[in-house]
Structures are given as structure tokens and as C-alpha cells.
Design an enzyme around this catalytic site. Structure first.
Site, mmCIF file in Angstrom:
data_model
loop_
_atom_site.group_PDB
_atom_site.id
_atom_site.type_symbol
_atom_site.label_atom_id
_atom_site.label_comp_id
_atom_site.label_asym_id
_atom_site.label_seq_id
_atom_site.Cartn_x
_atom_site.Cartn_y
_atom_site.Cartn_z
ATOM 1 N N GLU A 35 0.866 -1.168 0.000
ATOM 2 C CA GLU A 35 0.000 0.000 0.000
ATOM 3 C C GLU A 35 0.915 1.234 0.000
ATOM 4 O O GLU A 35 1.822 1.320 0.839
ATOM 5 C CB GLU A 35 -0.886 0.013 1.260
ATOM 6 N N ARG A 261 5.589 -12.877 9.580
ATOM 7 C CA ARG A 261 6.107 -11.525 9.433
ATOM 8 C C ARG A 261 7.507 -11.442 10.008
ATOM 9 O O ARG A 261 7.814 -12.127 10.976
ATOM 10 C CB ARG A 261 5.239 -10.619 10.316
ATOM 11 N N LYS A 271 4.383 0.561 10.186
ATOM 12 C CA LYS A 271 4.338 1.778 9.376
ATOM 13 C C LYS A 271 3.828 2.960 10.200
ATOM 14 O O LYS A 271 4.252 4.087 9.987
ATOM 15 C CB LYS A 271 3.420 1.569 8.167
HETATM 16 P P1 ATP Z 1 0.037 -1.609 6.817
HETATM 17 O O1 ATP Z 1 0.234 -1.419 8.273
HETATM 18 O O2 ATP Z 1 -0.006 -0.330 6.059
HETATM 19 O O3 ATP Z 1 -0.996 -2.630 6.402
HETATM 20 P P2 ATP Z 1 1.915 -3.524 5.885
HETATM 21 O O4 ATP Z 1 3.174 -3.688 6.646
HETATM 22 O O5 ATP Z 1 0.937 -4.622 5.833
HETATM 23 O O6 ATP Z 1 1.400 -2.201 6.409
HETATM 24 P P3 ATP Z 1 1.788 -3.354 3.011
HETATM 25 O O7 ATP Z 1 2.237 -2.226 2.183
HETATM 26 O O8 ATP Z 1 0.358 -3.702 3.014
HETATM 27 O O9 ATP Z 1 2.289 -3.048 4.467
HETATM 28 O O10 ATP Z 1 2.670 -4.634 2.719
HETATM 29 C C1 ATP Z 1 2.975 -5.126 1.448
HETATM 30 C C2 ATP Z 1 3.379 -6.571 1.543
HETATM 31 O O11 ATP Z 1 4.533 -6.704 2.381
HETATM 32 C C3 ATP Z 1 2.289 -7.397 2.167
HETATM 33 O O12 ATP Z 1 2.143 -8.580 1.422
HETATM 34 C C4 ATP Z 1 2.772 -7.668 3.550
HETATM 35 O O13 ATP Z 1 2.297 -8.865 4.029
HETATM 36 C C5 ATP Z 1 4.293 -7.660 3.372
HETATM 37 N N1 ATP Z 1 4.927 -7.264 4.636
HETATM 38 C C6 ATP Z 1 4.749 -6.118 5.313
HETATM 39 N N2 ATP Z 1 5.435 -6.100 6.470
HETATM 40 C C7 ATP Z 1 6.093 -7.287 6.528
HETATM 41 C C8 ATP Z 1 6.965 -7.893 7.480
HETATM 42 N N3 ATP Z 1 7.317 -7.267 8.617
HETATM 43 N N4 ATP Z 1 7.453 -9.120 7.203
HETATM 44 C C9 ATP Z 1 7.114 -9.752 6.066
HETATM 45 N N5 ATP Z 1 6.292 -9.249 5.137
HETATM 46 C C10 ATP Z 1 5.771 -8.024 5.353
#
Ligand code: ATP
Ligand code: MG
Length: 559
Positions: A35, A261, A271
Site C-alpha cells: 500500500e 512476518r 508503518k
Molecule cells: P500496513 O500497516 O499499512 O498494512 P503492511 O506492513 O501490511 O502495512 P503493506 O504495504 O500492506 O504493508 O505490505 C505489502 C506486503 O509486504 C504485504 O504482502 C505484507 O504482508 C508484506 N509485509 C509487510 N510487512 C512485513 C513484514 N514485517 N514481514 C514480512 N512481510 C511483510
């Protein structure tokens, strides 16, 4: 970048089984779906390496898709930074899409759901919706609007789309099961009204926006994604993901697979918290070298290969875990030890005058750029009567036997140069040492002195030929492995007040030509990166120290 295959993991095993069963004709298509509401961080790198790595190893494809359904939180700066960071990490997408590209199709799918009696317009307020939803232990109750006719629903939905209603006045909901043990299945909202929002891609064309759970699975289906990899918190959303795919006549049936994660010690990867650090000015911006963002790690001097190596080493599992910062730092050290040329930089200069060295003489001493890699060549370092050494490399009297540096009356070897002896420490009125008077042994260039052992080797630069440089000594952003873990203690209190120290250094003249983004080992000091934002001045950022200085403090680096 390397083309070697990543080690197997449970996701690759699922893909192997799907291919063996002939699913999708053996085709593998993944996507990375950020996002654009912030910069990417090291957690995203894990997802990027996983998705793009699988596409590479299975001769498949990986799309970059912006999951852009929250116009108020998203912007073009984030879109651009994400594209840049994915490329910098060494990956390239098959195709670039925005979920907003699919708004017309998603709207048509919603009308299909309404026609099939599987979606309805609901007039409950947000608060009423919460009450009706029930809890983990109690079933929900049907909305009084649940049995509206198809005609009425189509009409109201069209009017929502036409901008006739206020934000929050109505939503479109899927008609599933208010008694489902999975709360995600209790008639979830699929469209909401956001009339005032200006979207970075679609402008003001849409007063209604689809929800994540509805958008994501259908975007995957539209793109023909075969394996939709996401983090564990979406496990409970999988039934809903599959429900939309099953109800609608979509071109493909993607499979959602969840993985753990990444959490990293001594930093935060939320974020929301990263946005706060930037907004509150705790750091200089998203690309501050102390940030765990890709842009920050890049500016810190971390090579993309080290980040990819880290993502491979942590692997992919079905549980969330916290990884030691030391592991990431070690990947950086290993990569830089191999690839970074050596140079000499004096971070805390103290003048040395060689009384027996001819004034005005300049010798150009050869120095290897890498002790273990001859192919990296050599350079010449000017040697003159006046030099700088580091203040920490001199003490009048050795504090202990381990001190192998210069002391009054003692000898030390200058790296790539001669052995010198300290004859006098000159002090100012306050007793502060301002200069050392030394003598050099002309017979010790490239050979050991006769009849005595000199153990210490220190680095140095010529006083007249060296150049001034600002050196930024970055350290961990937080003092504790798990910021904010202590109850009733705000996570801000765990910030490391000494995460940045700036010093004015003297560096060997060859470094004046270092282009932005060049990486070096400053001998005996650590790994440094010529900052790419400060192009008019010579600024070096410390990427990492030579050894893990936190291991002692944290008790062997174990948490
Ligand atoms: P938000 O809090 O905005 O939802 P988010 O960390 O989920 O943040 P996105 O931009 O939706 O961020 O993430 C894009 C992709 O990266 C998603 O598929 C998410 O699962 C993956 N991702 C985000 N943070 C992690 C993490 N700490 N470890 C592994 N994958 C991650
Ligand atoms: Mg997300």
C-alpha cells in the site's frame, strides 16, 4: 545479481505439489502488493525477496501492484519510492498495476453480487454495525437492511457511486453469515463512501472505495496470480478471500498462502510508528540512515546483496519471529568485507611531527586496496613529515598490556608505512595534548625493525595531503531489542539518544574522488558509505562497525 536458487521452504513445497498436480498448467505467478502509505522497510524486503525469488526460480512472473484503496493515506511520493526501492533491491516486475486500475471491474463484480442476492446496501451507522457484529463468543445479528430487494440494492449502490450520499451514510456489504464463528465472514463491508477524497491515480472519479479484503483477492484473480503470498494476520481472512473468488465469475482461482512476518530487534517495523518518527522529527526523514526502511538502509550504505542474503538466511516459516539485528549487521559485514576497498581515515585527528623526516619531502607509498583480493589493485598514499593519527591511538602510558598502540617512548607501525617512536607529547595550557613529536625508522618500510618487535599497527594520513570529511557515526535507533515492550512505558523512551554522532575527520586524498554511493572499509574503524544526498561535500556514513560492539552490552548478542 545471483541467479542461484533460494533454499526450499514450505511455500515452495506447496508450489511444487501444485505443479506436480498440473494446476495452472504449471505456471507460477506472484505479486508484491504494497500500500503506498509509507516507505518500504526490511520486512517488506522479506516479502519482495520471497515473491520475486519464486518467480525467478520457477520461470514465472511477479507483478508489482499498488494496493491503493485508502486515498487519504496514500500519495505519489510513496508510489515512486516503492518502485525505486524494489529496483534498488535488484528486482524488476513483470507488470506494474494499481488496484485502482480495477475500480470499474470491481464495481461491475459488486453489481453481480447484488444481482445474485449476495450483497446489499446497509444503512446502519458504523457504531450500529459494531453492535450488530457480535463478538468472538456471541453471534452477530442480521442488519434490518439485509433483505432489501435486488432492485433497491442496485439503485442505492448506483446512487452511492453517483455521489448522492454522505460519507458513512451507507455501505455495501457481502451477504454471508452473521453467525459465522469467523467474524470476517459476518457480512463484511465491501464498499464505503469517501466523497471528499482525491485519489493519486483516479482523482475524484470515485466517491466510493472498495475494501481491502474484496479488492485484494479479485485483483489477484484478474491478474492471473497463482500463489498469493501474504503475512499471517490474513489467515483468518482466507475464507473471505475464497468466498469472493467462488461467488464471482473470475478469470483465475489464486491460492492464498500465509507466512510469518519479520520482526527485527532494536527497531520498529510498524508503518504507523515509522510515520510517527518522521512526522515528529525524531529522524531526518524516511531515508534517515537509522531507519529500517529500504531507503534508510541504502543511505546507511547497506549493499542490496547483503539484504537479499539476510532475507535468504532468515527463511520463510509459518510463524512470526523476531530476528537479531546482529544477523543483519553480519550479512552487511560479510558482503562489505568481500567487496569494499580499504582506505585510511582519521576520525579524531591528532598531529604527529616526524623530527627526522625531511621537511617538504613526499613519498608515495603503495597500499593494497584489499588484503585478500589482488584484483582490486592498489593505490598510493602520500607520506610526509606531518601526519595525523587518531587520538585514541595514543596514550602517554599504556593503561594495560592489551594496549598495542602508541605510547610515550614506545614504537608503533604506521599501516603501509614506517615504524615511528614517540619522543614527546606537546600540551597546551589546559594540559590537552596538541601534537606528538616522533621520529621514524627509515629502514622499516616493508620490513621489520632489527633487534626489536613492534606489535601495534595504526592508521594515519598526511597532514598536508589529507582532505577534510564529515563522518556520521550511526548507531542503533533504539537502546533495547524490543522497543515499547515494557508496559506503561512509551516506545519513544527507548530511542537511543546517541544514535548519531558527527565528527570532522581527515581522510586520505584518494577518498576525495569517491563517487556518491561508494563503499569503503576505513581500516580499523568500520565500513563507510559516501552519502548520495550530500554531493557538494565529502560526507561518509558509517554502515557498520568492524565487530559487533553490542554483543558485550547485550550479553553475547543473545536476547
Ligand atoms: P500496513 O500497516 O499499512 O498494512 P503492511 O506492513 O501490511 O502495512 P503493506 O504495504 O500492506 O504493508 O505490505 C505489502 C506486503 O509486504 C504485504 O504482502 C505484507 O504482508 C508484506 N509485509 C509487510 N510487512 C512485513 C513484514 N514485517 N514481514 C514480512 N512481510 C511483510
Ligand atoms: Mg497491509
Amino acid at each position: 545479481m545471483s541467479t542461484r536458487e533460494a533454499p526450499s521452504n514450505f511455500i515452495r513445497q506447496i508450489i511444487d505439489a501444485d505443479r506436480a498436480a498440473g494446476l495452472n498448467d504449471g505456471r507460477v505467478a506472484t505479486r508484491f502488493p504494497p500500500e503506498p502509505n509509507g516507505y518500504l522497510h526490511i520486512g517488506h524486503a522479506k516479502s519482495i525477496c520471497l515473491n520475486f525469488g519464486i518467480a525467478r526460480d520457477y520461470q514465472g512472473s511477479c507483478n508489482l501492484r499498488f494496493d491503493d484503496t485508502n486515498p487519504e493515506k496514500e500519495n505519489l511520493e510513496f508510489v515512486e519510492s516503492i518502485k525505486e526501492d524494489v529496483r534498488w533491491l535488484g528486482f524488476d516486475w513483470n507488470a506494474l498495476y494499481y488496484a485502482s486500475d480495477y475500480f470499474p471491474q470491481l464495481y461491475a463484480y459488486a453489481q453481480d453480487l447484488i444481482r445474485d442476492g449476495k450483497a446489499y446496501v446497509c444503512d446502519l451507522s458504523a457504531e450500529q454495525m459494531r453492535e450488530y457484529r457480535g463478538t468472538l463468543t456471541e453471534p452477530g445479528r442480521d442488519s434490518p437492511y439485509r433483505n432489501r430487494s435486488v432492485e433497491e440494492n442496485l439503485d442505492l449502490f448506483a446512487r452511492m457511486r453517483a455521489g448522492e450520499f454522505e460519507d458513512g451514510e451507507r455501505v455495501l456489504r457481502a451477504k454471508i453469515d452473521m453467525a459465522s464463528p469467523n467474524i470476517n465472514m459476518r457480512d463484511p463491508t465491501i464498499y464505503r463512501i469517501r466523497r471528499g477524497a482525491v485519489h493519486h491515480q483516479t482523482g475524484e472519479a470515485w466517491p466510493i472505495y472498495p475494501m481491502y479484503d474484496y479488492t485484494h483477492c479479485l485483483s489477484d484473480a484478474i491478474e492471473g496470480i497463482t500463489h498469493s503470498l501474504c503475512t499471517l494476520e490474513f489467515e483468518d481472512h482466507r475464507p473471505l478471500y475464497n468466498w469472493f473468488i467462488e461467488q464471482l465469475d473470475v478469470p483465475a482461482k489464486p491460492k492464498q498462502i500465509e507466512f510469518g512476518r519479520l520482526n527485527l530487534e532494536f527497531t520498529v517495523l510498524s508503518k504507523r510508528k515509522l510515520t510517527e518518527l518522521v512526522r515528529e522529527g525524531r529522524v531526518e526523514g524516511w531515508d534517515d540512515p537509522r531507519m529500517p526502511t529500504i531507503a534508510g538502509l541504502r543511505r546507511r550504505g547497506y549493499p542490496p546483496a547483503a539484504i537479499r542474503d539476510f532475507c535468504e538466511r532468515i527463511g520463510v516459516t509459518k510463524s512470526d519471529g523476531t530476528v537479531e539485528m546482529a544477523l543483519l549487521e553480519n550479512c552487511v559485514r560479510e558482503e562489505l568485507d568481500r567487496s569494499a576497498p580499504r582506505a585510511m581515515a582519521v576520525l579524531n585527528p591528532l598531529k604527529v611531527v616526524l623530527s627526522n623526516y625531511p621537511e617538504g619531502r613526499v613519498e608515495h607509498l603503495p597500499a593494497a586496496n584489499h588484503p585478500k583480493d589482488e584484483s582490486m589493485g592498489s593505490r598510493q598514499v602520500p607520506f610526509t613529515q606531518e601526519l595525523y593519527i587518531d587520538r585514541d591511538d595514543f596514550m602517554e602510558v599504556a593503561p594495560n598490556k592489551k594496549f598495542k598502540r602508541l605510547v610515550l617512548g614506545g614504537e608503533v607501525r604506521l599501516r603501509n608505512g614506517y615504524v615511528i617512536r614517540c619522543d614527546e607529547a606537546v600540551k597546551d595550557a589546559q594540559g590537552e595534548i596538541t601534537e606528538l613529536r616522533c621520529s621514524y625508522d627509515p629502514d622499516t618500510l616493508g620490513s621489520n625493525p632489527v633487534g626489536r618487535k613492534v606489535k601495534g599497527v595504526i592508521h594515519w594520513v598526511s597532514a598536508s595531503h589529507s582532505v577534510a570529511a564529515e563522518v556520521r557515526l550511526y548507531d542503533r535507533l533504539f537502546l533495547v531489542p524490543d522497543p515499547g515492550a515494557v508496559k506503561d512505558r512509551d516506545w519513544h523512551e527507548d530511542l537511543n539518544p546517541e544514535s548519531l554522532r558527527i565528527v570532522q575527520a581527515r581522510v586520505e586524498p584518494s577518498l576525495a574522488e569517491a563517487p556518491p554511493e561508494a563503499r569503503f572499509q576505513f581500516e580499523r574503524e568500520g565500513y563507510f558509505y559516501r552519502d548520495h544526498k550530500e554531493t557538494d561535500r565529502l560526507v561518509f556514513n558509517r554502515s557498520v562497525t568492524l565487530r559487533d560492539t553490542w554483543a558485550k552490552i547485550a550479553g553475547g548478542g543473545q536476547s
